[in-house]
Design a protein around this motif. Structure first.
Motif, PDB file in Angstrom:
ATOM      1  N   SER A 340       0.843  -1.199   0.000  1.00 40.16           N
ATOM      2  CA  SER A 340       0.000   0.000   0.000  1.00 40.16           C
ATOM      3  C   SER A 340       0.874   1.243   0.000  1.00 40.16           C
ATOM      4  CB  SER A 340      -0.898  -0.008   1.244  1.00 40.16           C
ATOM      5  OG  SER A 340      -1.648   1.177   1.297  1.00 40.16           O
ATOM      6  N   GLN A 341       0.654   2.098  -0.973  1.00 44.13           N
ATOM      7  CA  GLN A 341       1.390   3.358  -1.013  1.00 44.13           C
ATOM      8  C   GLN A 341       1.058   4.179   0.229  1.00 44.13           C
ATOM      9  OE1 GLN A 341       2.272   7.270  -1.222  1.00 44.13           O
ATOM     10  NE2 GLN A 341       0.120   6.884  -1.679  1.00 44.13           N
ATOM     11  N   SER A 342      -0.231   4.413   0.429  1.00 46.84           N
ATOM     12  CA  SER A 342      -0.655   5.303   1.526  1.00 46.84           C
ATOM     13  C   SER A 342      -0.527   4.634   2.880  1.00 46.84           C
ATOM     14  CB  SER A 342      -2.113   5.705   1.317  1.00 46.84           C
ATOM     15  OG  SER A 342      -2.938   4.551   1.366  1.00 46.84           O
ATOM     16  N   THR A 345      -5.309   2.289   3.259  1.00 46.98           N
ATOM     17  CA  THR A 345      -6.428   1.752   2.481  1.00 46.98           C
ATOM     18  C   THR A 345      -7.263   0.792   3.338  1.00 46.98           C
ATOM     19  OG1 THR A 345      -5.177   2.069   0.481  1.00 46.98           O
ATOM     20  CG2 THR A 345      -6.974   0.478   0.351  1.00 46.98           C
ATOM     21  N   VAL A 391      -3.143  11.368  -8.084  1.00 48.32           N
ATOM     22  CA  VAL A 391      -4.002  10.226  -7.760  1.00 48.32           C
ATOM     23  C   VAL A 391      -3.466   8.960  -8.437  1.00 48.32           C
ATOM     24  CG1 VAL A 391      -6.305   9.272  -8.143  1.00 48.32           C
ATOM     25  CG2 VAL A 391      -6.044  11.584  -7.248  1.00 48.32           C
ATOM     26  N   SER A 393      -1.027   6.336  -9.387  1.00 45.22           N
ATOM     27  CA  SER A 393       0.226   5.883  -8.778  1.00 45.22           C
ATOM     28  C   SER A 393       1.251   5.573  -9.867  1.00 45.22           C
ATOM     29  CB  SER A 393      -0.059   4.634  -7.949  1.00 45.22           C
ATOM     30  OG  SER A 393       1.095   4.254  -7.272  1.00 45.22           O
ATOM     31  N   LYS A 472      -3.942   2.877 -15.495  1.00 47.88           N
ATOM     32  CA  LYS A 472      -3.364   4.222 -15.701  1.00 47.88           C
ATOM     33  C   LYS A 472      -4.137   4.963 -16.794  1.00 47.88           C
ATOM     34  CE  LYS A 472      -1.593   4.830 -12.879  1.00 47.88           C
ATOM     35  NZ  LYS A 472      -1.499   3.716 -11.975  1.00 47.88           N
ATOM     36  N   GLU A 475      -7.907   5.790 -15.696  1.00 46.32           N
ATOM     37  CA  GLU A 475      -8.210   6.738 -14.624  1.00 46.32           C
ATOM     38  C   GLU A 475      -7.904   8.182 -14.992  1.00 46.32           C
ATOM     39  OE1 GLU A 475      -6.039   6.279 -10.897  1.00 46.32           O
ATOM     40  OE2 GLU A 475      -4.305   5.539 -11.988  1.00 46.32           O
TER      41      GLU A 475
END
Ligand code: M6R
Length: 591
Positions: A340-342, A345, A391, A393, A472, A475
């Protein structure tokens, strides 16, 4: 997913809140609002539209405390009424909130039954009316916030402001909340650190079940359950205010694509002992699950290929939101690897909770070192990509892939080979991402921007990269894009190919996979498809050739970069802001 900001003990607090919200725009951009104490009530300014364009009226009070919010709508449409802050009937209390109050319907009807009038369709508003009742009962703001939180189900964080009291209270139960400590008794609360990075780099990560109280120069954190004070550890952030800006770039997305020149090298630079220790955990685990959402899930799927091909080790991959189906297979000896980047989630957090409840080991691969996911894990690897604000990634994805590749090499007892591979690949990115290359890819974007469909095919680890490429393109450009394993097209989707349909072919460096994917490309070309080869070598099959350097086993990582550039320019060609795709938010903290 929604950003909250609060400032305490600083002149011009409303303006500082507004500026902080602008740095959290990636968390939601449906509407914004700021609240500060006014004459006999809380003064509130809220509007629909993007926070980046927000200006507070000259007449708006500039006191020493204020709260604010940038919204990604969950309950209730995008209207000024549904924008935060929300308030009680007399506007004595205002609240900003991130997350979901699952039992808000029951609470609202109970509160209406006692005569409360609601002004919005949001779940948040119940907090204001509950706060009012507890304060009327003689509770302090701190106690009222505790009682209010205890009535609510779900995951959330909220900040409360009372017009008549020089204090702020914030609660965290499941949604991120970070406390920034200023030099002169000033303090900041926010969903993420870029909100106050210009004011302080000293922070406390607030944990679930904690409540923060800010009054005069008193900054205290308490247990939500008992209100006993909690001693917090101060952490100094390693990001600078510049990291949170676009610099000379038009958008964060292209800035972050360019940053991959450095970020892949930084991700490679992991502590060898730690990687070896984690590789040992992976090797001894009985049942390993790689989980993530969206891009992170596609990274996980590529990880499955890396472990299989490099370490000859079978691991399972699951979309985090589907992971409940597999809970029965979790054992104390299982391992889950959460990507997870953030690190915030909601579905990933739920998967970790399930794993922890049966005693499985949890490893996380995150970009936010102090995030919830990192702190819930037994082991956590930091990808060190720096703040990712677009937004879409990009740099986080290639850094996550890098770390997984290193782990696969470490499991095979060849960490040094993996490191060398990635050091070389990182230097190749330098050659790849340059203005001439970007201009070339932008030219292809211009030619295909009016297409309704784009297909992407790949084989081996390039198959999940084809899936990620589709995300990609979708979105940011809103073109229908789909990724497939090259061999799958002839089992159905090839029927969609029409003369001129663009098809990106992610060519592997493995000779057999290369031969097979080119033969799949040939099948598409025979139906009139426009073949855009992403490859280290040209082929007569290609209508366009996007040249990527030969990178061996790191080839799927490098293949992703031109598609990121293409997606960016497709968005620009079609007149969209790639940093703010419609309907999306960066951090999905609701299920
Ligand atoms: O923060 P996370 O990595 O857990 O986020 C998961 C997805 O929401 C995220 O990867 C999303 O799919 C991307 N923003 C798409 O580019």
């Amino acid at each position: 997913m929604c950003g909250i900001v609060a400032v305490f003990g600083k002149e011009n607090a409303s303006q500082i809140v507004l500026d902080g919200l602008k740095n959290l725009e990636y968390r939601g951009y449906d509407s914004w609002g700021v609240g500060t104490p006014g004459e006999g009530k809380v003064e509130i300014e809220k509007q629909i539209g993007k926070i980046s364009e927000a200006i507070l009226p000259d007449s708006f009070p500039q006191k020493t405390l204020a709260i604010g919010h940038t919204r990604w709508a969950t309950h209730g449409g995008v209207t000024p009424e549904n924008a935060h802050p929300h308030f009680n009937e007399e506007k004595q209390i205002a609240v900003v909130h991130n997350g979901i109050i699952e039992n808000f319907v029951e609470l609202r009807s109970e509160l209406r039954g006692r005569g409360h009038v609601f002004f919005s369709d949001t779940d948040t508003e119940v907090l204001c009316h509950l706060m009012e009742e507890y304060i009327d009962d003689g509770k302090t703001l701190l106690e009222a916030a505790q009682c209010t939180a205890n009535r609510c189900e779900g995951r959330f964080a909220f900040v409360v402001l009372h017009y008549g009291e020089n204090c702020l209270v914030a609660v965290r139960r499941g949604s991120p909340l970070i406390l920034g400590i200023g030099e002169n008794g000033d303090a900041y609360l926010a969903s993420d650190t870029p909100a106050f990075i210009n004011h302080t780099q000293k922070i406390h990560y607030i944990d679930d079940g904690e409540i923060v109280y800010l009054e005069d120069s008193k900054i205290t954190v308490h247990s939500l359950e008992t209100l006993e004070p909690i001693e917090k550890r101060e952490v100094t952030l390693d990001i600078t205010p510049e990291d949170a800006t676009k610099g000379s770039h038009a958008h964060f997305m292209i800035k972050e694509i360019y940053e991959q020149k450095d970020t892949i090298a930084r991700a490679t630079n992991q502590d060898s002992q730690e990687i070896e220790k984690i590789a040992e955990e992976i090797s001894k685990a009985r049942g390993t699950f790689l989980i993530g959402c969206g891009t992170a899930h596609k990274v996980a799927a590529a990880g499955e290929y890396f472990f299989s091909m490099i370490a000859k080790k079978h691991v399972n991959t699951a979309v985090a939101s589907e992971f409940p189906i597999f809970h029965d297979f979790l054992r104390p000896e299982s391992l889950i690897i959460a990507i997870s980047q953030s690190g915030e989630t909601a579905d990933v957090i739920e998967a970790i909770e399930a794993a922890r409840s049966v005693g499985s080991t949890v490893l996380s691969i995150v970009n936010s070192a102090g995030s919830t996911v990192a702190r819930m894990s037994d082991f956590s690897l930091h990808i060190k990509a720096g703040p990712e604000k677009a937004v879409a990634s990009t740099k986080a994805a290639t850094s996550q892939l890098t770390v997984l590749l290193l782990l696969a090499y470490a499991c095979a007892g060849k960490l040094d080979d993996g490191r060398k591979l990635m050091v070389d690949a990182a230097s190749l990115v330098n050659d790849l991402v340059n203005p001439r290359f970007v201009e070339f890819v932008a030219g292809i974007a211009k030619e295909i921007a009016d297409q309704n469909n784009i297909f992407i095919i790949g084989k081996g680890a390039n198959f999940p990269m084809a899936l990620e490429s589709a995300i990609k393109i979708q979105e940011v450009s809103y073109i229908h894009a789909e990724g497939f394993a090259g061999g799958e097209l002839k089992h159905g989707p090839i029927a969609m190919i029409e003369p001129g349909t663009p098809c990106l072919v992610l060519v592997s460096s493995n000779e057999l996979q290369k031969k097979e994917i080119l033969s799949n490309a040939m099948e598409i070309k025979a139906r009139g498809g426009r073949i855009i080869g992403v490859s280290s070598e040209n082929s007569e099959i290609f209508d366009d050739w996007i040249r990527v350097p030969e990178a061996g086993a790191a080839n799927p990582i490098l293949n992703l970069i031109p598609v990121q550039v293409l997606s960016y320019y497709l968005a620009l060609e079609r007149g969209f802001n790639p940093d703010m795709p419609r309907n999306l938010a960066k951090s999905v903290t609701v299920k």
